[in-house]
Design a protein around this motif. Structure first.
Motif, PDB file in Angstrom:
ATOM      1  N   PRO A   1       0.796  -1.235   0.000  1.00  0.00           N
ATOM      2  CA  PRO A   1       0.000   0.000   0.000  1.00  0.00           C
ATOM      3  C   PRO A   1       0.836   1.297   0.000  1.00  0.00           C
ATOM      4  CG  PRO A   1      -0.122  -1.082   2.136  1.00  0.00           C
ATOM      5  CD  PRO A   1       0.737  -1.945   1.279  1.00  0.00           C
ATOM      6  N   LYS A   2       2.052   1.225  -0.460  1.00  0.00           N
ATOM      7  CA  LYS A   2       2.898   2.407  -0.707  1.00  0.00           C
ATOM      8  C   LYS A   2       3.120   3.295   0.517  1.00  0.00           C
ATOM      9  CE  LYS A   2       1.524   2.920  -5.574  1.00  0.00           C
ATOM     10  NZ  LYS A   2       2.575   3.233  -6.519  1.00  0.00           N
ATOM     11  N   ILE A   3       3.101   2.687   1.699  1.00  0.00           N
ATOM     12  CA  ILE A   3       3.258   3.484   2.927  1.00  0.00           C
ATOM     13  C   ILE A   3       4.560   4.295   2.875  1.00  0.00           C
ATOM     14  CG2 ILE A   3       3.464   3.361   5.457  1.00  0.00           C
ATOM     15  CD1 ILE A   3       1.956   0.595   5.206  1.00  0.00           C
ATOM     16  N   CYS A   4       5.657   3.647   2.588  1.00  0.00           N
ATOM     17  CA  CYS A   4       6.961   4.329   2.663  1.00  0.00           C
ATOM     18  C   CYS A   4       7.260   5.190   1.439  1.00  0.00           C
ATOM     19  CB  CYS A   4       8.077   3.306   2.877  1.00  0.00           C
ATOM     20  SG  CYS A   4       8.074   2.667   4.559  1.00  0.00           S
ATOM     21  N   GLN A   5       6.432   5.043   0.404  1.00  0.00           N
ATOM     22  CA  GLN A   5       6.656   5.874  -0.781  1.00  0.00           C
ATOM     23  C   GLN A   5       6.343   7.324  -0.446  1.00  0.00           C
ATOM     24  OE1 GLN A   5       4.058   6.842  -3.473  1.00  0.00           O
ATOM     25  NE2 GLN A   5       5.312   6.676  -5.332  1.00  0.00           N
ATOM     26  N   LYS A   6       5.520   7.484   0.604  1.00  0.00           N
ATOM     27  CA  LYS A   6       5.089   8.847   0.960  1.00  0.00           C
ATOM     28  C   LYS A   6       6.076   9.532   1.906  1.00  0.00           C
ATOM     29  CE  LYS A   6       0.377   7.211   0.383  1.00  0.00           C
ATOM     30  NZ  LYS A   6       0.283   5.789   0.773  1.00  0.00           N
ATOM     31  N   LEU A   7       7.105   8.818   2.362  1.00  0.00           N
ATOM     32  CA  LEU A   7       8.056   9.433   3.302  1.00  0.00           C
ATOM     33  C   LEU A   7       8.883  10.513   2.592  1.00  0.00           C
ATOM     34  CD1 LEU A   7       9.584   6.325   5.167  1.00  0.00           C
ATOM     35  CD2 LEU A   7       7.838   7.908   6.016  1.00  0.00           C
ATOM     36  N   SER A   8       9.161  11.587   3.315  1.00  0.00           N
ATOM     37  CA  SER A   8      10.022  12.631   2.739  1.00  0.00           C
ATOM     38  C   SER A   8      11.477  12.161   2.807  1.00  0.00           C
ATOM     39  CB  SER A   8       9.861  13.929   3.525  1.00  0.00           C
ATOM     40  OG  SER A   8      10.396  13.725   4.825  1.00  0.00           O
ATOM     41  N   THR A   9      12.336  12.834   2.074  1.00  0.00           N
ATOM     42  CA  THR A   9      13.756  12.472   2.094  1.00  0.00           C
ATOM     43  C   THR A   9      14.307  12.603   3.519  1.00  0.00           C
ATOM     44  OG1 THR A   9      13.692  13.754   0.074  1.00  0.00           O
ATOM     45  CG2 THR A   9      15.783  12.732   0.610  1.00  0.00           C
ATOM     46  N   THR A  10      13.851  13.627   4.231  1.00  0.00           N
ATOM     47  CA  THR A  10      14.315  13.822   5.611  1.00  0.00           C
ATOM     48  C   THR A  10      13.889  12.649   6.487  1.00  0.00           C
ATOM     49  OG1 THR A  10      13.608  16.087   5.158  1.00  0.00           O
ATOM     50  CG2 THR A  10      14.489  15.633   7.381  1.00  0.00           C
TER      51      THR A  10
END
Ligand code: GLU
Length: 289
Positions: free
Chosen positions: A126-135
């Protein structure tokens, strides 16, 4: 074209009739091509499940069946440097992202989304970590949280552009890069994964025909996208129907009844075992010539 084919079992269990079919098709294509080469590759990256005795059993079973390979066997476990280089290249193109999710976190997300874990979309990440920012990514990495690398399939598709692959049974198939979602290309525990290793090694071994069971047809959409991104040669594919047991179920390693060892121990000859996959074999070979 001089055919270079391969049989690529995982030494995590015994060979069964489905493997006999796959090996026999690949072996025959090589033998019918003047100067053709048949390779045996042990796909042994899944460390925790690999057993030393299965390498030997696989090789002995193939020899017993009269299926001989032409070059030294390749063990994927010796090729981590090549998979790491491919991961680096994909990282530069920004088509992979680190995923810190645990299995439990993914399952909870499916439940939250109302997707049954075994439903149609249940297996798609479900693409949870795709939404994480670079920071956020850097913070987690710096804190030592284990992570896998996931394919950003949609972005990869856009960068790769429209692709197709040719399957000798199914024709020319337009690639759907995100058919399997954002699959894992490097596992947390072993630093690589099937989809990446298979593509890197088929290219390294200059395989011209990839022959394997139909259960991997969907994976070829991922593989073709990876080949395009990594600038690798495109092989021809042949996905053959799976061999089923008497109850119509697909054969599994845990079901020993159809293992070659078991058939041998029950007194069957190599000819008799080969005959058990004769119809499927002839059907597959009909598509080639
Ligand atoms: N190691 C894979 C298997 O045993 C083979 C996959 C392939 O042929 O690409 O299913």
């Amino acid at each position: 074209m001089i055919a270079r084919t391969r049989f690529a079992p995982s030494p995590t269990g015994r060979l069964h009739l489905g493997h006999v079919l796959a090996a026999r098709i690949a072996h025959t294509i090589a033998r019918q091509s003047a100067g053709g080469v048949f390779l045996l590759r042990h796909e042994d990256i899944d460390g925790p499940r690999v057993r030393e005795k299965f390498y030997t059993e696989i090789e002995e079973d193939l020899q017993w069946l009269g299926i001989s390979w032409d070059e030294a066997t390749l063990r994927q476990s010796s090729r981590s440097f090549a998979y790491e280089a491919a991961i680096e290249a994909l990282q530069k193109t920004e088509v992979i992202y680190p995923c810190f999710c645990t299995r439990k976190k993914i399952q909870d997300e499916w439940i939250r989304m109302g997707a049954a874990p075994h439903g149609n979309s249940g297996h798609i990440y479900p693409k949870i970590c795709q939404k994480l920012s670079t920071t956020e990514q850097s913070k987690k990495m710096a804190s030592g949280t284990p992570f896998a690398w996931r394919f950003d399939a949609q972005k990869a598709g856009l960068i790769a552009g429209p692709q197709t692959f040719t399957d000798l049974r199914h024709g020319v198939i337009p690639v759907i890069p995100d058919l399997l979602g954002d699959v894992i290309l490097a596992r947390k525990d072993i630093g690589c994964a099937y989809h990446l290793a298979v593509v890197v090694d088929d290219s390294y071994q200059r395989v011209t025909h990839v022959t394997r069971g139909e259960d991997l047809l969907a994976s070829t959409h991922v593989h073709r996208t990876l080949q395009a991104l990594l600038g690798l040669q495109e092989p021809i594919y042949l996905h053959h129907p799976l061999v089923l047991d008497e109850a119509g179920e697909r054969l599994a390693k845990r079901n020993d009844a159809c293992s070659i060892r078991n058939l041998r121990e029950n007194g069957l000859s190599p000819k008799e075992v080969l005959r058990m996959v004769q119809n499927d074999f002839e059907d597959a070979m009909d598509r080639i010539y």
